[in-house]
Design a protein around this motif. Structure first.
Motif, PDB file in Angstrom:
ATOM      1  N   ALA A   1       0.871  -1.182   0.000  1.00 56.58           N
ATOM      2  CA  ALA A   1       0.000   0.000   0.000  1.00 56.58           C
ATOM      3  C   ALA A   1       0.900   1.221   0.000  1.00 56.58           C
ATOM      4  CB  ALA A   1      -0.920   0.010   1.215  1.00 56.58           C
ATOM      5  N   ASN A   2       0.674   2.102  -0.955  1.00 59.09           N
ATOM      6  CA  ASN A   2       1.562   3.260  -1.127  1.00 59.09           C
ATOM      7  C   ASN A   2       0.734   4.536  -1.236  1.00 59.09           C
ATOM      8  OD1 ASN A   2       4.245   4.560  -1.960  1.00 59.09           O
ATOM      9  ND2 ASN A   2       2.903   5.061  -3.689  1.00 59.09           N
ATOM     10  N   ILE A   3       1.195   5.570  -0.556  1.00 61.34           N
ATOM     11  CA  ILE A   3       0.551   6.879  -0.678  1.00 61.34           C
ATOM     12  C   ILE A   3       1.633   7.918  -0.964  1.00 61.34           C
ATOM     13  CG2 ILE A   3       0.641   7.340   1.813  1.00 61.34           C
ATOM     14  CD1 ILE A   3      -2.067   8.822   1.451  1.00 61.34           C
ATOM     15  N   ASN A   4       1.327   8.784  -1.914  1.00 60.84           N
ATOM     16  CA  ASN A   4       2.289   9.805  -2.308  1.00 60.84           C
ATOM     17  C   ASN A   4       1.546  11.107  -2.528  1.00 60.84           C
ATOM     18  OD1 ASN A   4       5.028  10.625  -3.325  1.00 60.84           O
ATOM     19  ND2 ASN A   4       3.801  11.043  -5.158  1.00 60.84           N
ATOM     20  N   TRP A   5       1.993  12.189  -1.901  1.00 59.09           N
ATOM     21  CA  TRP A   5       1.275  13.467  -1.966  1.00 59.09           C
ATOM     22  C   TRP A   5       2.269  14.589  -2.237  1.00 59.09           C
ATOM     23  CZ3 TRP A   5      -0.602  16.696   2.728  1.00 59.09           C
ATOM     24  CH2 TRP A   5      -1.361  17.794   2.269  1.00 59.09           C
ATOM     25  N   ASP A   6       2.102  15.229  -3.397  1.00 56.91           N
ATOM     26  CA  ASP A   6       2.888  16.420  -3.712  1.00 56.91           C
ATOM     27  C   ASP A   6       2.261  17.604  -2.977  1.00 56.91           C
ATOM     28  OD1 ASP A   6       4.396  14.849  -5.398  1.00 56.91           O
ATOM     29  OD2 ASP A   6       3.260  15.372  -7.187  1.00 56.91           O
ATOM     30  N   PHE A   7       2.696  17.809  -1.731  1.00 53.64           N
ATOM     31  CA  PHE A   7       1.998  18.774  -0.880  1.00 53.64           C
ATOM     32  C   PHE A   7       2.408  20.221  -1.154  1.00 53.64           C
ATOM     33  CE2 PHE A   7       5.911  17.885   1.367  1.00 53.64           C
ATOM     34  CZ  PHE A   7       6.260  19.089   1.956  1.00 53.64           C
ATOM     35  N   PHE A   8       3.517  20.438  -1.827  1.00 55.31           N
ATOM     36  CA  PHE A   8       3.917  21.806  -2.144  1.00 55.31           C
ATOM     37  C   PHE A   8       4.602  21.809  -3.508  1.00 55.31           C
ATOM     38  CE2 PHE A   8       6.580  25.657  -1.840  1.00 55.31           C
ATOM     39  CZ  PHE A   8       5.602  26.571  -1.493  1.00 55.31           C
ATOM     40  N   THR A   9       3.985  22.518  -4.458  1.00 57.88           N
ATOM     41  CA  THR A   9       4.493  22.508  -5.835  1.00 57.88           C
ATOM     42  C   THR A   9       4.852  23.901  -6.327  1.00 57.88           C
ATOM     43  OG1 THR A   9       2.256  22.700  -6.739  1.00 57.88           O
ATOM     44  CG2 THR A   9       3.108  20.466  -6.386  1.00 57.88           C
ATOM     45  N   PHE A  10       5.008  24.849  -5.416  1.00 57.16           N
ATOM     46  CA  PHE A  10       5.332  26.229  -5.778  1.00 57.16           C
ATOM     47  C   PHE A  10       4.297  26.831  -6.740  1.00 57.16           C
ATOM     48  CE2 PHE A  10       9.305  24.464  -4.343  1.00 57.16           C
ATOM     49  CZ  PHE A  10       9.871  25.493  -3.598  1.00 57.16           C
ATOM     50  N   GLY A  11       3.025  26.450  -6.549  1.00 59.83           N
ATOM     51  CA  GLY A  11       1.932  27.058  -7.298  1.00 59.83           C
ATOM     52  C   GLY A  11       1.610  26.393  -8.620  1.00 59.83           C
ATOM     53  N   LYS A  12       2.233  25.237  -8.923  1.00 60.38           N
ATOM     54  CA  LYS A  12       1.963  24.598 -10.216  1.00 60.38           C
ATOM     55  C   LYS A  12       0.518  24.127 -10.324  1.00 60.38           C
ATOM     56  CE  LYS A  12       5.627  21.757 -10.215  1.00 60.38           C
ATOM     57  NZ  LYS A  12       6.676  22.339  -9.362  1.00 60.38           N
ATOM     58  N   ILE A  13       0.019  23.476  -9.271  1.00 60.83           N
ATOM     59  CA  ILE A  13      -1.363  22.979  -9.312  1.00 60.83           C
ATOM     60  C   ILE A  13      -2.348  24.136  -9.315  1.00 60.83           C
ATOM     61  CG2 ILE A  13      -3.095  21.657  -8.051  1.00 60.83           C
ATOM     62  CD1 ILE A  13      -0.905  19.814  -7.092  1.00 60.83           C
TER      63      ILE A  13
ATOM     64  N   ALA B   1       1.086  30.760 -19.869  1.00 62.10           N
ATOM     65  CA  ALA B   1       2.466  31.223 -19.734  1.00 62.10           C
ATOM     66  C   ALA B   1       2.893  31.224 -18.264  1.00 62.10           C
ATOM     67  CB  ALA B   1       2.614  32.624 -20.331  1.00 62.10           C
ATOM     68  N   SER B   2       1.988  31.645 -17.378  1.00 61.53           N
ATOM     69  CA  SER B   2       2.289  31.643 -15.942  1.00 61.53           C
ATOM     70  C   SER B   2       2.508  30.215 -15.439  1.00 61.53           C
ATOM     71  CB  SER B   2       1.146  32.303 -15.175  1.00 61.53           C
ATOM     72  OG  SER B   2       1.358  32.252 -13.783  1.00 61.53           O
ATOM     73  N   TYR B   3       1.677  29.284 -15.919  1.00 63.88           N
ATOM     74  CA  TYR B   3       1.825  27.884 -15.500  1.00 63.88           C
ATOM     75  C   TYR B   3       3.155  27.305 -15.983  1.00 63.88           C
ATOM     76  CZ  TYR B   3       1.208  22.830 -15.592  1.00 63.88           C
ATOM     77  OH  TYR B   3       1.399  21.479 -15.446  1.00 63.88           O
ATOM     78  N   PHE B   4       3.537  27.600 -17.221  1.00 66.02           N
ATOM     79  CA  PHE B   4       4.808  27.093 -17.744  1.00 66.02           C
ATOM     80  C   PHE B   4       5.996  27.613 -16.924  1.00 66.02           C
ATOM     81  CE2 PHE B   4       2.716  26.805 -22.174  1.00 66.02           C
ATOM     82  CZ  PHE B   4       2.197  25.561 -21.856  1.00 66.02           C
ATOM     83  N   LYS B   5       5.905  28.846 -16.442  1.00 68.39           N
ATOM     84  CA  LYS B   5       6.984  29.393 -15.612  1.00 68.39           C
ATOM     85  C   LYS B   5       7.091  28.646 -14.284  1.00 68.39           C
ATOM     86  CE  LYS B   5       6.798  34.114 -17.467  1.00 68.39           C
ATOM     87  NZ  LYS B   5       6.469  35.535 -17.180  1.00 68.39           N
ATOM     88  N   LYS B   6       5.946  28.195 -13.751  1.00 65.97           N
ATOM     89  CA  LYS B   6       5.976  27.477 -12.478  1.00 65.97           C
ATOM     90  C   LYS B   6       6.626  26.098 -12.609  1.00 65.97           C
ATOM     91  CE  LYS B   6       4.045  30.680 -10.071  1.00 65.97           C
ATOM     92  NZ  LYS B   6       2.649  30.641  -9.627  1.00 65.97           N
ATOM     93  N   LEU B   7       6.727  25.590 -13.835  1.00 69.08           N
ATOM     94  CA  LEU B   7       7.379  24.301 -14.026  1.00 69.08           C
ATOM     95  C   LEU B   7       8.881  24.372 -13.762  1.00 69.08           C
ATOM     96  CD1 LEU B   7       5.577  23.022 -17.270  1.00 69.08           C
ATOM     97  CD2 LEU B   7       5.094  22.412 -14.893  1.00 69.08           C
ATOM     98  N   TYR B   8       9.422  25.602 -13.662  1.00 69.20           N
ATOM     99  CA  TYR B   8      10.834  25.763 -13.321  1.00 69.20           C
ATOM    100  C   TYR B   8      11.152  25.240 -11.918  1.00 69.20           C
ATOM    101  CZ  TYR B   8      11.326  29.067 -17.262  1.00 69.20           C
ATOM    102  OH  TYR B   8      11.364  29.655 -18.484  1.00 69.20           O
ATOM    103  N   TYR B   9      10.152  25.256 -11.015  1.00 69.93           N
ATOM    104  CA  TYR B   9      10.406  25.032  -9.600  1.00 69.93           C
ATOM    105  C   TYR B   9      10.304  23.551  -9.235  1.00 69.93           C
ATOM    106  CZ  TYR B   9       9.657  30.060  -9.528  1.00 69.93           C
ATOM    107  OH  TYR B   9       9.748  31.396  -9.779  1.00 69.93           O
ATOM    108  N   PRO B  10      10.902  23.151  -8.085  1.00 70.62           N
ATOM    109  CA  PRO B  10      10.845  21.745  -7.650  1.00 70.62           C
ATOM    110  C   PRO B  10       9.484  21.398  -7.045  1.00 70.62           C
ATOM    111  CG  PRO B  10      12.029  23.055  -6.041  1.00 70.62           C
ATOM    112  CD  PRO B  10      11.753  23.976  -7.204  1.00 70.62           C
ATOM    113  N   THR B  11       9.358  20.129  -6.670  1.00 66.98           N
ATOM    114  CA  THR B  11       8.135  19.628  -6.046  1.00 66.98           C
ATOM    115  C   THR B  11       8.503  18.917  -4.748  1.00 66.98           C
ATOM    116  OG1 THR B  11       7.017  19.329  -8.172  1.00 66.98           O
ATOM    117  CG2 THR B  11       6.170  18.075  -6.310  1.00 66.98           C
ATOM    118  N   LEU B  12       7.822  19.266  -3.666  1.00 66.03           N
ATOM    119  CA  LEU B  12       8.015  18.618  -2.368  1.00 66.03           C
ATOM    120  C   LEU B  12       6.914  17.586  -2.157  1.00 66.03           C
ATOM    121  CD1 LEU B  12       8.910  21.721  -0.166  1.00 66.03           C
ATOM    122  CD2 LEU B  12      10.475  20.018  -1.112  1.00 66.03           C
TER     123      LEU B  12
END
Length: 462
Positions: free
Chosen positions: A115-127, A280-291
Motif C-alpha cells: 500500500a503506497n501513498i504519495n502526496w505532492d503537498f507543495f508545488t510552488f503554485g503549479k497545481i 504562460a504563468s503555469y509554464f513558468k511554475k514548471l521551473y520550480y521543484p516539487t516537495l
C-alpha cells in the motif's frame, strides 16, 4: 344519414384545424428561439463548454494524494549473486536470496502486498496555476458559446428581415402583373375593335411577359431567403408566414450607447488572451521543484525458510505457505524532486506562449477597431434609411397619381401605350423602393445592435 352528417362534420373540423396549424405565423422571437435550440454550432460549443467545466473539476482534484494498492503472487527460484546491477527499463527481476557457490533450481511460492501513498503537498503554485488555466479555458468556451448565440441572433434576424422584404417585393410584383394583365386585356379588346393600333396589344403582351419574369425572379429570391432562414433555424421547411406588423413601422428608439468591454465578441477575445496568459504563468511554475510526502506499508510471504542459506532443503513448495505474509515493513518520508533541465527546456515554451499572447492582444485590438467602424457605418446607414423611409411614401403617391392619370388618358385614347408603360414601370419601381426602405431601417438598427453587442436594442423594438 345521421352518421354521414357526423362524418362530414368531423372531416370539416379536421381540415380546418390542420389548415389553422399550417398557417401559424412565425414571429422573429420564435425564429430566434428555434435557431438557438436547433443550430448545430451552438450545440457543439455548448458541449465544449461542458467539457471545459469538467476539466476544472479534474484540475482541482490534482490536490489529492496518489493512493495505490498492489498485490502479487509468484513462483520461482531465488538464486543470488554478488555484484552490482540495474533494472534498466524494468527488465531486472526482484529475486532475493543467498549467494551460493553453484546454481540450483529449488523453487517455491512468494507474495508481496503493498500500500503506497504519495502526496505532492507543495508545488510552488503549479497545481494552483493549472486550476487557473482550466478556469480560464472554461470561461473562454462559455463566452464562445455566448458570442455564438449572439451572432446567431443577428444572423437569424437579418435573414428574417430579408425574407420579409422578399415577400413584400413578391406581392408588389404580383400587383404589377395584375395591372399589366388588366391593360393587356383592355388593349386586345380595343385593338380588335379598331380603336387602337395592333402594336399596342403587342406592347401590352410584352409588358405582361416582363411582369411575369420579374415575379418569377422575386419568387426565386423569396425562396432563397426562406431556405437561408430555415438552415439557420435548423429546419427543412421552405415556406414561412412571417409577422408583417412590425415592418410597417419604424423603431421608437434609435439611440444606443458606445461599445463596451461586455460586447460578446470582445469578451470572448479577452478570454482567449487570459487563457494564453495563464498558460504562460503555469509554464513558468514548471521551473520550480516539487516537495512530496510518501508512505509505504509492505507485507511479504515466502516458501523459503530463514535457514535456507545453510540448508538448501529448507523450503516448501506449498502454495499456501508461500503466499502467507510473514514479514512486514513500513516506510514514511519526505522528498524533493527538481529536474534542473526544465530551466532550459521550458524557456522557449514560455517565450512561445508570450508571443501567442501578443498575437491575441493584436487580434483583440483589431476587433475593437472593426466594431467601432461598424458602429459608425451603422449610424450612417440608419440616418440614410430614415431619410429614404420618409421619402418612399412621397414617391409611391406621385407614381400612383401618374399611373392613374396615364391609365385614364389611355382608356380615352388621349395618350400612347408607351406613356402608360412608363407610368407602370415608375409605379412598380416606387413600390419596390418603399418595400426595401421599410426593411432597411430595421436592417440598419440590427447592424447597430451588432456593433454595440446589445441585441436587446433591436429585439425589444420589433
Amino acid at each position: 344519414m345521421y352518421r354521414l352528417s357526423l362524418f362530414f362534420l368531423f372531416l370539416f373540423l379536421f381540415i380546418n384545424l390542420n389548415t389553422g396549424a399550417n398557417a401559424q405565423t412565425l414571429s422573429l422571437k420564435q425564429a430566434v428561439s428555434t435557431a438557438l435550440a436547433n443550430y448545430g454550432t451552438i450545440k457543439a460549443k455548448d458541449s465544449y463548454a461542458n467539457a471545459s467545466k469538467s476539466t476544472v473539476v479534474q484540475a482541482k482534484r490534482e490536490y489529492l494524494p496518489n493512493f495505490s494498492l498492489s498485490a502479487q503472487q509468484d513462483y520461482g527460484t531465488i538464486n543470488g549473486q554478488n555484484g552490482p546491477q540495474y533494472g534498466f527499463g524494468g527488465l531486472g527481476t526482484a529475486s532475493s536470496g543467498p549467494a551460493l557457490d553453484k546454481q540450483n533450481w529449488n523453487a517455491a511460492f512468494g507474495a508481496l502486498y503493498l500500500a503506497n501513498i504519495n502526496w505532492d503537498f507543495f508545488t510552488f503554485g503549479k497545481i494552483k496555476d493549472r486550476i487557473k488555466v482550466a478556469n480560464a479555458t472554461y470561461n473562454r468556451d462559455k463566452n464562445d458559446l455566448e458570442q455564438e448565440k449572439f451572432q446567431q441572433e443577428i444572423r437569424v434576424s437579418a435573414a428574417y428581415l430579408n425574407l420579409l422584404a422578399a415577400q413584400r417585393i413578391t406581392k408588389s410584383q404580383q400587383k404589377n402583373l395584375d395591372r399589366a394583365i388588366t391593360f393587356q386585356n383592355t388593349a386586345i379588346i380595343r385593338a380588335k375593335n379598331g380603336l387602337i393600333a395592333g402594336v399596342d396589344s403587342s406592347l401590352a403582351k410584352a409588358e405582361v411577359s416582363n411582369a411575369k419574369i420579374a415575379l418569377t425572379k422575386a419568387k426565386d429570391l423569396e425562396q432563397e431567403q426562406a431556405n437561408r432562414l430555415g438552415v439557420l433555424m435548423g429546419l427543412t421547411a421552405t415556406h414561412y408566414d412571417l409577422d408583417t406588423a412590425s415592418i410597417t413601422r419604424i423603431p421608437q428608439s434609435l439611440l444606443g450607447d458606445s461599445i463596451s468591454s461586455t460586447h460578446p465578441l470582445l469578451r470572448f477575445y479577452q478570454n482567449r488572451l487570459e487563457v494564453s496568459q495563464q498558460q504562460a504563468s503555469y509554464f513558468k511554475k514548471l521551473y520550480y521543484p516539487t516537495l512530496s510526502l510518501f508512505g509505504v506499508m509492505q507485507g511479504r510471504g515466502s516458501g523459503f525458510s530463514p535457514g535456507y542459506a545453510l540448508d538448501q532443503t529448507a523450503f516448501s513448495s506449498s502454495y499456501l505457505d508461500g503466499i502467507n505474509p510473514t514479514r512486514g515493513n513500513y516506510l514514511i518520508g519526505i522528498g524533493i524532486s527538481w529536474n534542473l533541465s526544465t530551466l532550459l527546456k521550458n524557456h522557449p515554451q514560455v517565450r512561445a506562449q508570450e508571443y501567442i499572447s501578443e498575437g491575441l492582444k493584436a487580434e483583440y485590438n483589431l476587433l475593437d477597431q472593426q466594431l467601432k467602424a461598424q458602429l459608425a457605418l451603422a449610424e450612417t446607414k440608419l440616418t440614410n434609411a430614415m431619410a429614404n423611409y420618409r421619402e418612399a411614401p412621397v414617391q409611391v403617391k406621385a407614381a400612383s397619381d401618374a399611373y392613374l392619370q396615364k391609365s385614364t388618358l389611355y382608356k380615352n385614347g388621349l395618350t400612347t401605350m408607351v406613356d402608360l408603360t412608363q407610368a407602370l414601370f415608375t409605379l412598380n419601381r416606387a413600390e419596390t423602393d418603399r418595400d426595401i426602405a421599410y426593411t432597411n431601417v430595421w436592417q440598419a438598427l440590427l447592424l447597430k445592435s451588432a456593433a454595440l453587442g446589445n441585441y436587446d436594442l433591436f429585439i425589444n423594438e420589433f
